[in-house]
Design a protein around this motif. Structure first.
Motif, PDB file in Angstrom:
ATOM      1  N   VAL A  22       0.860  -1.185   0.000  1.00  0.00           N
ATOM      2  CA  VAL A  22       0.000   0.000   0.000  1.00  0.00           C
ATOM      3  C   VAL A  22       0.899   1.238   0.000  1.00  0.00           C
ATOM      4  O   VAL A  22       1.864   1.318   0.754  1.00  0.00           O
ATOM      5  CB  VAL A  22      -0.928  -0.003   1.240  1.00  0.00           C
ATOM      6  CG1 VAL A  22      -1.716   1.283   1.341  1.00  0.00           C
ATOM      7  CG2 VAL A  22      -1.844  -1.210   1.210  1.00  0.00           C
ATOM      8  N   GLN A  23       0.574   2.199  -0.851  1.00  0.00           N
ATOM      9  CA  GLN A  23       1.420   3.383  -1.033  1.00  0.00           C
ATOM     10  C   GLN A  23       1.720   4.100   0.286  1.00  0.00           C
ATOM     11  O   GLN A  23       2.849   4.471   0.548  1.00  0.00           O
ATOM     12  CB  GLN A  23       0.740   4.346  -2.018  1.00  0.00           C
ATOM     13  CG  GLN A  23       1.564   5.557  -2.366  1.00  0.00           C
ATOM     14  CD  GLN A  23       2.745   5.202  -3.243  1.00  0.00           C
ATOM     15  OE1 GLN A  23       2.688   4.313  -4.065  1.00  0.00           O
ATOM     16  NE2 GLN A  23       3.836   5.918  -3.055  1.00  0.00           N
ATOM     17  N   LYS A  24       0.717   4.309   1.124  1.00  0.00           N
ATOM     18  CA  LYS A  24       0.902   5.050   2.370  1.00  0.00           C
ATOM     19  C   LYS A  24       1.868   4.337   3.309  1.00  0.00           C
ATOM     20  O   LYS A  24       2.781   4.936   3.864  1.00  0.00           O
ATOM     21  CB  LYS A  24      -0.428   5.255   3.075  1.00  0.00           C
ATOM     22  CG  LYS A  24      -0.276   6.004   4.404  1.00  0.00           C
ATOM     23  CD  LYS A  24      -1.512   5.851   5.255  1.00  0.00           C
ATOM     24  CE  LYS A  24      -1.370   6.477   6.603  1.00  0.00           C
ATOM     25  NZ  LYS A  24      -0.312   5.931   7.415  1.00  0.00           N
ATOM     26  N   LYS A  31      10.213   6.386   3.779  1.00  0.00           N
ATOM     27  CA  LYS A  31      10.159   7.852   3.763  1.00  0.00           C
ATOM     28  C   LYS A  31       9.630   8.383   2.442  1.00  0.00           C
ATOM     29  O   LYS A  31       8.474   8.233   2.148  1.00  0.00           O
ATOM     30  CB  LYS A  31      11.495   8.448   4.148  1.00  0.00           C
ATOM     31  CG  LYS A  31      11.865   8.073   5.571  1.00  0.00           C
ATOM     32  CD  LYS A  31      12.958   8.907   6.093  1.00  0.00           C
ATOM     33  CE  LYS A  31      13.189   8.437   7.532  1.00  0.00           C
ATOM     34  NZ  LYS A  31      14.192   9.165   8.190  1.00  0.00           N
ATOM     35  N   LYS A  32      10.450   9.002   1.606  1.00  0.00           N
ATOM     36  CA  LYS A  32       9.937   9.686   0.414  1.00  0.00           C
ATOM     37  C   LYS A  32       9.860   8.788  -0.811  1.00  0.00           C
ATOM     38  O   LYS A  32       9.458   9.228  -1.863  1.00  0.00           O
ATOM     39  CB  LYS A  32      10.817  10.897   0.104  1.00  0.00           C
ATOM     40  CG  LYS A  32      10.749  11.949   1.180  1.00  0.00           C
ATOM     41  CD  LYS A  32      11.593  13.137   0.849  1.00  0.00           C
ATOM     42  CE  LYS A  32      11.521  14.137   1.977  1.00  0.00           C
ATOM     43  NZ  LYS A  32      12.323  15.314   1.742  1.00  0.00           N
ATOM     44  N   MET A  33      10.244   7.540  -0.675  1.00  0.00           N
ATOM     45  CA  MET A  33      10.226   6.651  -1.831  1.00  0.00           C
ATOM     46  C   MET A  33       8.800   6.236  -2.168  1.00  0.00           C
ATOM     47  O   MET A  33       8.022   5.899  -1.297  1.00  0.00           O
ATOM     48  CB  MET A  33      11.064   5.403  -1.560  1.00  0.00           C
ATOM     49  CG  MET A  33      12.537   5.685  -1.394  1.00  0.00           C
ATOM     50  SD  MET A  33      13.462   4.250  -0.876  1.00  0.00           S
ATOM     51  CE  MET A  33      13.147   3.107  -2.182  1.00  0.00           C
ATOM     52  N   ARG A 104      14.385  -8.223  -0.068  1.00  0.00           N
ATOM     53  CA  ARG A 104      15.364  -7.133  -0.032  1.00  0.00           C
ATOM     54  C   ARG A 104      15.965  -6.840  -1.396  1.00  0.00           C
ATOM     55  O   ARG A 104      16.569  -5.804  -1.603  1.00  0.00           O
ATOM     56  CB  ARG A 104      16.474  -7.445   0.958  1.00  0.00           C
ATOM     57  CG  ARG A 104      15.970  -7.391   2.366  1.00  0.00           C
ATOM     58  CD  ARG A 104      17.057  -7.669   3.328  1.00  0.00           C
ATOM     59  NE  ARG A 104      16.438  -7.771   4.644  1.00  0.00           N
ATOM     60  CZ  ARG A 104      17.047  -7.529   5.754  1.00  0.00           C
ATOM     61  NH1 ARG A 104      18.298  -7.192   5.744  1.00  0.00           N
ATOM     62  NH2 ARG A 104      16.428  -7.644   6.896  1.00  0.00           N
ATOM     63  N   PHE A 105      15.820  -7.770  -2.329  1.00  0.00           N
ATOM     64  CA  PHE A 105      16.326  -7.505  -3.674  1.00  0.00           C
ATOM     65  C   PHE A 105      15.473  -6.469  -4.379  1.00  0.00           C
ATOM     66  O   PHE A 105      15.883  -5.902  -5.376  1.00  0.00           O
ATOM     67  CB  PHE A 105      16.393  -8.795  -4.498  1.00  0.00           C
ATOM     68  CG  PHE A 105      15.060  -9.446  -4.738  1.00  0.00           C
ATOM     69  CD1 PHE A 105      14.312  -9.126  -5.854  1.00  0.00           C
ATOM     70  CD2 PHE A 105      14.556 -10.359  -3.835  1.00  0.00           C
ATOM     71  CE1 PHE A 105      13.087  -9.725  -6.064  1.00  0.00           C
ATOM     72  CE2 PHE A 105      13.340 -10.969  -4.045  1.00  0.00           C
ATOM     73  CZ  PHE A 105      12.594 -10.646  -5.161  1.00  0.00           C
ATOM     74  N   ILE A 106      14.296  -6.176  -3.864  1.00  0.00           N
ATOM     75  CA  ILE A 106      13.398  -5.197  -4.475  1.00  0.00           C
ATOM     76  C   ILE A 106      13.619  -3.822  -3.867  1.00  0.00           C
ATOM     77  O   ILE A 106      13.726  -2.832  -4.564  1.00  0.00           O
ATOM     78  CB  ILE A 106      11.929  -5.592  -4.250  1.00  0.00           C
ATOM     79  CG1 ILE A 106      11.674  -6.951  -4.859  1.00  0.00           C
ATOM     80  CG2 ILE A 106      10.993  -4.557  -4.829  1.00  0.00           C
ATOM     81  CD1 ILE A 106      10.364  -7.512  -4.462  1.00  0.00           C
ATOM     82  N   ALA A 107      13.663  -3.771  -2.560  1.00  0.00           N
ATOM     83  CA  ALA A 107      13.758  -2.491  -1.869  1.00  0.00           C
ATOM     84  C   ALA A 107      14.734  -2.631  -0.711  1.00  0.00           C
ATOM     85  O   ALA A 107      14.889  -3.707  -0.157  1.00  0.00           O
ATOM     86  CB  ALA A 107      12.386  -2.071  -1.349  1.00  0.00           C
ATOM     87  N   PRO A 108      15.384  -1.556  -0.336  1.00  0.00           N
ATOM     88  CA  PRO A 108      16.302  -1.624   0.800  1.00  0.00           C
ATOM     89  C   PRO A 108      15.534  -1.840   2.099  1.00  0.00           C
ATOM     90  O   PRO A 108      14.321  -1.628   2.143  1.00  0.00           O
ATOM     91  CB  PRO A 108      16.977  -0.242   0.781  1.00  0.00           C
ATOM     92  CG  PRO A 108      16.006   0.638   0.084  1.00  0.00           C
ATOM     93  CD  PRO A 108      15.297  -0.223  -0.904  1.00  0.00           C
ATOM     94  N   PRO A 113      10.308   4.984  10.552  1.00  0.00           N
ATOM     95  CA  PRO A 113       9.148   5.702  10.018  1.00  0.00           C
ATOM     96  C   PRO A 113       9.059   7.121  10.558  1.00  0.00           C
ATOM     97  O   PRO A 113       9.494   7.413  11.661  1.00  0.00           O
ATOM     98  CB  PRO A 113       7.964   4.859  10.493  1.00  0.00           C
ATOM     99  CG  PRO A 113       8.473   4.073  11.627  1.00  0.00           C
ATOM    100  CD  PRO A 113       9.953   3.908  11.436  1.00  0.00           C
ATOM    101  N   LEU A 114       8.523   7.986   9.730  1.00  0.00           N
ATOM    102  CA  LEU A 114       8.290   9.367  10.149  1.00  0.00           C
ATOM    103  C   LEU A 114       7.092   9.435  11.061  1.00  0.00           C
ATOM    104  O   LEU A 114       6.100   8.745  10.849  1.00  0.00           O
ATOM    105  CB  LEU A 114       8.040  10.250   8.929  1.00  0.00           C
ATOM    106  CG  LEU A 114       9.202  10.434   7.960  1.00  0.00           C
ATOM    107  CD1 LEU A 114       8.717  11.187   6.743  1.00  0.00           C
ATOM    108  CD2 LEU A 114      10.316  11.168   8.633  1.00  0.00           C
ATOM    109  N   ARG A 115       7.160  10.265  12.055  1.00  0.00           N
ATOM    110  CA  ARG A 115       6.013  10.479  12.940  1.00  0.00           C
ATOM    111  C   ARG A 115       5.113  11.502  12.286  1.00  0.00           C
ATOM    112  O   ARG A 115       5.541  12.599  11.949  1.00  0.00           O
ATOM    113  CB  ARG A 115       6.459  11.008  14.309  1.00  0.00           C
ATOM    114  CG  ARG A 115       7.096   9.969  15.163  1.00  0.00           C
ATOM    115  CD  ARG A 115       6.086   8.944  15.482  1.00  0.00           C
ATOM    116  NE  ARG A 115       6.152   8.604  16.882  1.00  0.00           N
ATOM    117  CZ  ARG A 115       5.436   7.667  17.385  1.00  0.00           C
ATOM    118  NH1 ARG A 115       4.592   7.009  16.646  1.00  0.00           N
ATOM    119  NH2 ARG A 115       5.521   7.357  18.649  1.00  0.00           N
ATOM    120  N   THR A 116       3.863  11.146  12.084  1.00  0.00           N
ATOM    121  CA  THR A 116       2.905  12.088  11.510  1.00  0.00           C
ATOM    122  C   THR A 116       1.913  12.495  12.583  1.00  0.00           C
ATOM    123  O   THR A 116       1.205  11.676  13.120  1.00  0.00           O
ATOM    124  CB  THR A 116       2.153  11.455  10.333  1.00  0.00           C
ATOM    125  OG1 THR A 116       1.551  10.255  10.770  1.00  0.00           O
ATOM    126  CG2 THR A 116       3.110  11.154   9.183  1.00  0.00           C
TER     127      THR A 116
END
Length: 117
Positions: A22-24, A31-33, A104-108, A113-116
């Motif tokens: 899920v994008q969120k 973070k910004k990825m 992990r081969f797809i994404a690091p 997480p950022l606190r919102t």
């Protein structure tokens, strides 16, 4: 009893992959990825294959009728656990994703997480 734990653990793993696709939630972890189409397809594929894999031990252990109902109950418990973890303890979810992140081969590995607020 072993079938119960296998179903719970593997379906928990599956729903973690659904959550990260899920994008969120992906943005919360990385973070910004933004999630790419390839990442989305692989995460969803891993999630569906492992989730359907958990149906096999349920049917073998309890038979067709009870096995499917027990499987539905157990994957509901796993989905609820992942939902609670993602929404109320995102730091714990990120740590667990780093620990269990097979893709992990797809994404690091996930960052903090950022606190919102």
């Amino acid at each position: 009893m072993t079938a119960l734990w296998v179903i719970l653990v593997v379906s928990f793993f599956s729903f973690m992959h659904f959550a990260v696709s899920v994008q969120k939630h992906h943005r919360d972890l990385y973070k910004k990825m933004t999630i790419t189409n390839k990442e989305f397809r692989v995460l969803q594929s891993v999630a569906w294959v492992t989730l359907l894999y958990t149906l096999v031990p349920a049917i073998q252990h309890w038979g067709m009728g009870i096995g499917i109902m027990a499987w539905l109950m157990l994957i509901t418990v796993s989905a609820l656990a992942v939902t609670v973890l993602v929404n109320f303890a995102p730091e714990s979810f990120a740590k667990l994703w780093r620990l269990l992140g097979v893709v992990r081969f797809i994404a690091p590995p996930a960052e903090r997480p950022l606190r919102t607020k």
